[in-house]
Motif scaffolding. Structure first.
Motif, PDB file in Angstrom:
ATOM      1  N   PHE A 108      51.099  49.483  64.849  1.00 49.19           N
ATOM      2  CA  PHE A 108      52.074  48.487  64.418  1.00 49.19           C
ATOM      3  C   PHE A 108      52.242  48.526  62.904  1.00 49.19           C
ATOM      4  O   PHE A 108      51.391  49.047  62.170  1.00 49.19           O
ATOM      5  CB  PHE A 108      51.668  47.079  64.875  1.00 49.19           C
ATOM      6  N   GLU A 111      54.465  42.962  58.744  1.00 52.63           N
ATOM      7  CA  GLU A 111      55.563  42.428  57.937  1.00 52.63           C
ATOM      8  C   GLU A 111      55.117  41.100  57.338  1.00 52.63           C
ATOM      9  O   GLU A 111      54.337  40.365  57.931  1.00 52.63           O
ATOM     10  CB  GLU A 111      56.816  42.253  58.788  1.00 52.63           C
ATOM     11  N   ARG A 120      54.207  38.969  60.865  1.00 52.09           N
ATOM     12  CA  ARG A 120      54.247  39.486  62.229  1.00 52.09           C
ATOM     13  C   ARG A 120      53.872  40.958  62.250  1.00 52.09           C
ATOM     14  O   ARG A 120      53.954  41.671  61.235  1.00 52.09           O
ATOM     15  CB  ARG A 120      55.617  39.294  62.854  1.00 52.09           C
ATOM     16  N   LYS A 122      54.868  44.505  64.034  1.00 56.02           N
ATOM     17  CA  LYS A 122      56.030  45.147  64.661  1.00 56.02           C
ATOM     18  C   LYS A 122      55.560  46.428  65.356  1.00 56.02           C
ATOM     19  O   LYS A 122      55.075  47.355  64.722  1.00 56.02           O
ATOM     20  CB  LYS A 122      57.076  45.470  63.596  1.00 56.02           C
ATOM     21  N   ASP A 124      56.493  49.668  67.613  1.00 59.92           N
ATOM     22  CA  ASP A 124      57.567  50.556  68.055  1.00 59.92           C
ATOM     23  C   ASP A 124      57.237  51.022  69.475  1.00 59.92           C
ATOM     24  O   ASP A 124      56.379  51.882  69.683  1.00 59.92           O
ATOM     25  CB  ASP A 124      57.678  51.745  67.098  1.00 59.92           C
ATOM     26  N   PHE A 132      61.245  47.387  70.317  1.00 58.63           N
ATOM     27  CA  PHE A 132      60.078  46.795  69.681  1.00 58.63           C
ATOM     28  C   PHE A 132      59.450  45.677  70.498  1.00 58.63           C
ATOM     29  O   PHE A 132      60.093  45.012  71.302  1.00 58.63           O
ATOM     30  CB  PHE A 132      60.464  46.215  68.308  1.00 58.63           C
ATOM     31  N   PHE A 134      57.058  42.261  69.141  1.00 58.97           N
ATOM     32  CA  PHE A 134      56.672  41.566  67.925  1.00 58.97           C
ATOM     33  C   PHE A 134      55.565  40.570  68.257  1.00 58.97           C
ATOM     34  O   PHE A 134      55.698  39.781  69.191  1.00 58.97           O
ATOM     35  CB  PHE A 134      57.852  40.808  67.318  1.00 58.97           C
TER      36      PHE A 134
END
Length: 627
Positions: A108, A111, A120, A122, A124, A132, A134
């Motif tokens: 991840f 952010e 958070r 993120k 992929d 995504f 989250f």
């Protein structure tokens, strides 16, 4: 001071920002008026994942958009700080989706908020940077919710973008397949212990989805319409203005209250969806109505526009109209206050018309009341509105008005020739002539007329209408119905004043053409509905209507009597000779069943040949019915 029913009052929106426009500002104004003038605490609740709401609260307070008694709550703030997360449990942990457990194997990206706080993670999901998951974090860095965002679009559709609510130790506590289900649970928690929980939705996009969820008996759902629900040409039978409007109108029966801002809007709803008991008209209030204005302070050559510079406002028409005004009144000036994406385009238009010295773009004005009291005419050329706040502000400050006669609102705020003029929509020539007529009128008299009209939108009247709505939705809760089906079988036709004018032979027998002063038609109506109580609720109404191809609706005289079976009725109606000719050419016959909060509108299964060629076996009955 207004006295509202006891209960909790919550105003619902997807998100709130100090920078947002009319719908959000009208919601916050309503909350302030409830708090300041009715002594009623109000929660404004939002659902967006936005880590800066504490800063937003300060901005809203500094701008005067909130006040003591108005609280701004956010779902994600509540989840991140909630000490009793068990209240969000809705499923056994064994039903948590597999994707949640697999995140430990996916790298991840972290952010951060603007202050540098971890916000958070993120994930992929496919390694393509397009799909995504989250995970949202508490201040201590632990996860409080993980959301599946592999499906694109917004949160406000029926796609399942699951949310897993997570304990501090990382274990899942509940799974919500749709965001609306999670919001519904939060609303239930907010209203626990309250006899009545009144929820006012200002967002149809999220509103209709939340309304579809199961609700508590103490909840009263009220939706406020901030825009017209119809596409151009905005006749009552025009298609919905958007997908969200279409879905909202399908769920109209689910709302305890559906509020529109003008009588004209309600009239169109009545024609299409019936005169239901859950549709209310409550215009925006005119705040700070000036008792009088000094017309000598008004610039006799100054026209004013206050709006967002966006396509909806159609300022190109106002600019072209003002170019015509300048041909006859070279000293006139137009000041335009506002910002938006069309600024450069409309600035270029002013330059191309060579009127840059007379049409000025003044930028954003935080206190437009100062300008309303300087100008001699306010101009509005919008494509559509529900009830334009700028016109209301102009009224309250005694500014005469020239507006396109659009849906909805201007016709209820302009008295033709008294406080201004309504111009035919899109008619630039008439618009310019009406602006000149105001400039050459007695501005003091027109200004006084605007203030007089503004008093019809006063705060006490506004609060009284809301109080009456809250009281009525409580009473009407027990009278709610859901119409499952309705059908009408035409069983008899009799002509009054009938005489045969032609007889023809055909393979089907003898055809008789009649001239009648009117026809009496009757049949059996069956209405099936669901309701909670043992006894059928009162309030069933049936109407028969003629629809022309131009959208005109005419109601026909009718009687309704109940038969022995409690869901069957005898319906009789009369069609006059003039209406018979219309039905033969370009009109159709419909019946409408309206039962409290629900309605059905269906075409009557009546063969048009009955109006022209009636069989010989029917002719005897017709003759007996003649008078």
């Amino acid at each position: 001071m207004a006295k509202f029913p006891e209960g909790r009052y919550t105003m619902v929106n997807a998100s709130v920002r100090e920078s947002y426009g009319g719908a959000t500002r009208s919601q916050l104004l309503r909350a302030r008026l409830f708090a300041q003038n009715a002594g009623q605490s109000v929660d404004v609740i939002t659902f967006d994942v936005y880590p800066e709401y504490e800063s937003e609260r300060h901005l809203l307070a500094e701008a005067g958009l909130t006040c003591p008694g108005v609280s701004l709550l956010n779902l994600h703030e509540e989840l991140s700080s909630e000490t009793d997360l068990e209240r969000f449990r809705n499923t056994d942990s064994t039903n948590i989706p597999e994707w949640f457990h697999s995140l430990s194997d996916i790298p991840f990206v972290m952010e951060y908020t603007s202050s540098g706080q971890p916000w958070r993670r993120k994930y992929d999901a496919t390694g393509t940077n397009r799909s995504f998951f989250f995970s949202y974090l508490r201040p201590d860095g632990t996860v409080y919710a993980t959301i599946d965002r592999r499906i694109g679009g917004t949160d406000w559709d029926r796609n399942e973008r699951g949310t897993v609510v997570v304990r501090n130790d990382g274990s899942p506590i509940g799974f919500y397949a749709r965001k609306s289900a999670l919001i519904s649970r939060w609303i239930k928690i907010l209203g626990e212990g309250e006899t009545d929980h009144f929820l006012i939705f200002d967002s149809k996009e999220s509103g209709y989805l939340i309304a579809e969820e199961n609700r508590e008996t103490n909840q009263h759902f009220i939706l406020l319409a901030h825009t017209p629900h119809l596409q151009p040409p905005r006749q009552w039978d025009s298609p919905p203005a958007s997908f969200d409007w279409g879905e909202t109108m399908k769920s109209l029966a689910l709302w305890d209250g559906f509020v529109v801002l003008s009588e004209a809007h309600k009239n169109d709803l009545n024609l299409r969806y019936g005169d239901r008991n859950n549709i209310y008209v409550i215009p925006h209030p005119a705040v700070d109505i000036v008792p009088d204005t000094d017309s000598t302070k008004r610039d006799p050559d100054l026209a004013l526009i206050v709006c967002r510079l966006e396509n909806q406002k159609r300022l190109q028409d106002a600019i072209h109209a003002f170019a015509h005004v300048l041909e006859k009144r070279p000293t006139a000036r137009l000041e335009i206050y506002g910002t938006g994406s069309k600024l450069q385009e409309w600035t270029d238009l002013v330059k191309s018309l060579n009127i840059s010295n007379s049409v000025l773009f003044m930028g954003y004005e935080p206190r437009p009341e100062r300008q309303y009291e300087r100008a001699s005419v306010f101009i509005m050329t919008s494509l559509f509105e529900a009830q334009p706040l700028s016109l209301l502000e102009a009224l309250a400050h005694g500014c005469p008005i020239v507006s396109y006669d659009i849906k909805y609102g201007p016709a209820e705020m302009v008295r033709q020739g008294s406080n201004g003029f309504l111009s035919p929509e899109g008619n630039i020539k008439t618009l310019s002539e009406d602006i000149l007529r105001v400039f050459s009128s007695d501005i003091a008299t027109m200004s006084a007329s605007s203030i007089d009209l503004a008093r019809q939108f006063s705060v006490p009247i506004f609060l009284d209408k809301w109080c009456r709505l809250f009281e009525s939705v409580k009473i009407q809760k027990a009278q709610r119905v859901s119409i499952i089906s309705s059908s009408l079988e035409v069983q008899r036709v009799s002509a009054v004043g009938a005489s045969p004018i032609a007889i023809a032979l055909s393979n089907e027998g003898i055809g008789v053409r009649l001239r009648a002063s009117h026809l009496r038609i009757g049949g059996r109506l069956i209405v099936t509905a669901l309701y909670e109580g043992a006894d059928r609720p009162a309030g069933l109404r049936v109407a028969v209507r003629i629809h022309s191809t131009e959208g005109e609706v005419q109601y026909l005289p009718n009687t309704l009597s109940e038969l022995e079976d409690d869901n069957q009725f005898d319906l009789n109606w009369t069609i006059a000779e003039d209406d018979l000719s219309r039905l033969r050419s370009n009109a159709s016959l419909f019946y409408e069943v309206t039962w409290n909060n629900d309605q059905r509108l269906l075409e009557i299964p009546l063969d048009a040949e009955l109006f022209l060629n009636l069989s010989a076996s029917n002719h005897k009955d017709l003759a007996e019915g003649a008078s």
